[in-house]
Write a protein that holds these residues in place. Structure first.
Motif, short mmCIF file in Angstrom:
data_model
loop_
_atom_site.label_atom_id
_atom_site.label_comp_id
_atom_site.label_asym_id
_atom_site.label_seq_id
_atom_site.Cartn_x
_atom_site.Cartn_y
_atom_site.Cartn_z
N PRO A 1 81.66 -27.29 -36.61
CA PRO A 1 80.84 -26.78 -37.63
C PRO A 1 80.18 -25.70 -37.06
O PRO A 1 79.65 -25.74 -35.71
CB PRO A 1 79.87 -27.98 -38.21
N PHE A 2 79.85 -24.56 -37.62
CA PHE A 2 79.20 -23.57 -37.16
C PHE A 2 77.52 -23.99 -37.23
O PHE A 2 77.08 -24.37 -38.12
CB PHE A 2 78.98 -22.17 -37.63
N ASP A 3 76.70 -23.89 -35.86
CA ASP A 3 75.49 -24.50 -35.73
C ASP A 3 74.27 -23.40 -35.99
O ASP A 3 73.30 -23.71 -36.10
CB ASP A 3 75.37 -25.47 -34.55
N GLY A 4 74.97 -22.03 -35.90
CA GLY A 4 74.03 -21.03 -35.93
C GLY A 4 73.35 -20.49 -37.03
O GLY A 4 72.69 -19.62 -37.17
N ASN A 5 73.70 -21.07 -38.44
CA ASN A 5 73.28 -20.47 -39.47
C ASN A 5 72.03 -21.42 -40.12
O ASN A 5 71.82 -21.19 -41.12
CB ASN A 5 74.41 -20.14 -40.53
N GLN A 6 71.55 -22.41 -39.36
CA GLN A 6 70.67 -23.34 -40.13
C GLN A 6 69.29 -22.83 -39.37
O GLN A 6 69.17 -22.58 -38.17
CB GLN A 6 70.88 -24.68 -39.56
N ALA A 7 68.12 -22.64 -40.14
CA ALA A 7 66.85 -22.44 -39.59
C ALA A 7 66.89 -23.30 -38.37
O ALA A 7 66.71 -24.58 -38.32
CB ALA A 7 65.70 -22.74 -40.67
N GLY A 8 66.14 -22.68 -37.31
CA GLY A 8 65.92 -23.36 -35.97
C GLY A 8 66.87 -23.81 -34.98
O GLY A 8 66.53 -24.29 -34.25
N SER A 9 68.23 -23.53 -35.66
CA SER A 9 69.03 -24.28 -34.81
C SER A 9 69.59 -23.14 -33.77
O SER A 9 69.21 -21.97 -33.76
CB SER A 9 70.49 -24.40 -35.82
N GLN A 10 70.56 -23.62 -32.62
CA GLN A 10 71.06 -22.57 -31.62
C GLN A 10 72.38 -22.27 -31.96
O GLN A 10 72.91 -22.71 -32.89
CB GLN A 10 70.96 -23.52 -30.27
N SER A 11 73.03 -21.53 -31.16
CA SER A 11 74.49 -21.13 -31.33
C SER A 11 75.28 -22.25 -30.79
O SER A 11 74.64 -23.23 -30.02
CB SER A 11 74.80 -19.90 -30.44
N ASN A 12 76.60 -22.33 -31.12
CA ASN A 12 77.52 -23.20 -30.72
C ASN A 12 77.71 -23.22 -29.25
O ASN A 12 77.63 -22.05 -28.80
CB ASN A 12 78.74 -23.33 -31.34
N LEU A 13 77.73 -24.18 -28.42
CA LEU A 13 77.80 -24.13 -26.97
C LEU A 13 79.16 -24.97 -26.39
O LEU A 13 79.44 -25.92 -27.01
CB LEU A 13 76.80 -24.59 -26.29
N VAL A 14 79.68 -24.36 -25.34
CA VAL A 14 80.70 -25.05 -24.64
C VAL A 14 80.31 -25.12 -23.14
O VAL A 14 80.17 -23.80 -22.62
CB VAL A 14 82.09 -24.37 -24.80
N TYR A 15 79.83 -26.22 -22.72
CA TYR A 15 79.57 -26.17 -21.35
C TYR A 15 80.53 -26.67 -20.29
O TYR A 15 81.41 -27.61 -20.73
CB TYR A 15 78.32 -27.26 -21.10
N ILE A 16 80.74 -25.94 -19.14
CA ILE A 16 81.83 -26.45 -18.21
C ILE A 16 81.01 -26.40 -16.76
O ILE A 16 80.51 -25.44 -16.62
CB ILE A 16 82.75 -25.59 -18.20
N SER A 17 80.83 -27.66 -16.08
CA SER A 17 80.21 -27.69 -14.95
C SER A 17 81.33 -28.32 -13.81
O SER A 17 81.94 -28.92 -14.08
CB SER A 17 79.02 -28.80 -14.99
N PHE A 18 80.57 -27.85 -12.92
CA PHE A 18 81.63 -28.01 -11.58
C PHE A 18 80.53 -28.57 -10.56
O PHE A 18 79.63 -28.59 -10.26
CB PHE A 18 82.30 -27.05 -10.94
N GLN A 19 81.11 -29.91 -9.70
CA GLN A 19 80.36 -30.42 -8.56
C GLN A 19 80.25 -29.35 -7.42
O GLN A 19 79.05 -29.74 -6.54
CB GLN A 19 81.10 -31.80 -8.01
N GLU A 20 81.13 -28.43 -7.18
CA GLU A 20 80.89 -27.75 -6.14
C GLU A 20 81.01 -26.09 -6.76
O GLU A 20 81.43 -25.75 -7.60
CB GLU A 20 82.28 -27.69 -5.23
N SER A 21 80.52 -25.23 -5.76
CA SER A 21 80.51 -23.69 -6.40
C SER A 21 81.98 -23.35 -6.36
O SER A 21 82.91 -23.74 -5.60
CB SER A 21 79.79 -22.87 -5.10
N VAL A 22 82.06 -22.39 -7.49
CA VAL A 22 83.30 -22.10 -7.76
C VAL A 22 82.96 -20.36 -8.06
O VAL A 22 82.30 -20.00 -9.05
CB VAL A 22 83.44 -22.74 -9.19
N ALA A 23 83.84 -19.71 -7.58
CA ALA A 23 83.85 -18.25 -7.75
C ALA A 23 84.88 -17.90 -9.10
O ALA A 23 86.20 -18.30 -8.89
CB ALA A 23 84.21 -17.52 -6.66
#
Length: 195
Positions: A67-89
């Protein structure tokens, strides 16, 4: 895209020397995670489909749908987080926009690395049919231009930009659709039946 949903077929990240960086649900999370956060919905279009390997598809079981979260008052954009344990170029991000209903795909997106904005742009609309790969490459290494030239998307004629010269509008910005807080339409897949 459409003001009620946001969808993608796939994501890939590449390191230097054009090597794909593997990631999975162990280091990726989406907010909201999928369409399944809505009541009475059971749908196969979940986050792991973004990196399942099937990208150029018109079959919904190979796609991510939320569901798109960015059209409700006070909501943020949809997010996809990708994290790595080590530095990645990162040398390239490749995205495949939603192809089942192309209008539900991502329109604008931003990419942050270590909380710094490194890219802001518009995603290419997926074709409604075809057998050609429709991935879009966002390059952070100019050595990849020749290799990825068919996958680079530029919207110079379609941008929402207004040119002003000496306080006079030379080229007016395209009028953008403003999402209206409407009832979210249902989809053709994923409704669970109550016993």
């Amino acid at each position: 895209g459409v003001p009620n949903y946001i969808c993608l077929n796939g994501l890939q990240l590449f390191a230097w020397e054009h090597k794909q960086i593997p990631f999975s649900t162990s280091n990726a999370v989406a907010v909201p995670s999928s369409i399944n956060v809505l009541p009475d919905v059971r749908d196969s279009r979940t986050l792991e489909k973004l990196f399942s390997g099937v990208k150029d598809s018109y079959v919904d079981r190979h796609m991510w749908f939320a569901p798109f979260d960015g059209n409700q008052a006070g909501s943020q954009s949809n997010l996809v987080y990708i994290s790595f344990q080590e530095s990645v170029a990162i040398s390239m991000l490749k995205i495949w926009n939603y192809a089942k209903t192309p209008q539900r795909g991502v329109e604008e997106f931003e990419m942050y690395m270590d909380d710094l904005l490194v890219y802001k742009g518009i995603a290419k609309i997926a074709p409604s049919s075809g057998d050609k790969s429709f991935g879009q490459s966002i390059l952070f290494d100019e050595r990849l231009i020749a290799l990825e030239k068919d996958n680079i998307y530029s919207v110079q004629t379609e941008q929402h930009v207004q040119l002003i010269n000496d306080n006079q509008i030379i080229f007016p910005a395209k009028k953008r659709d403003t999402p209206q807080p409407l009832t979210r339409p249902t989809t053709s897949a994923g409704r669970s039946s109550k016993p």
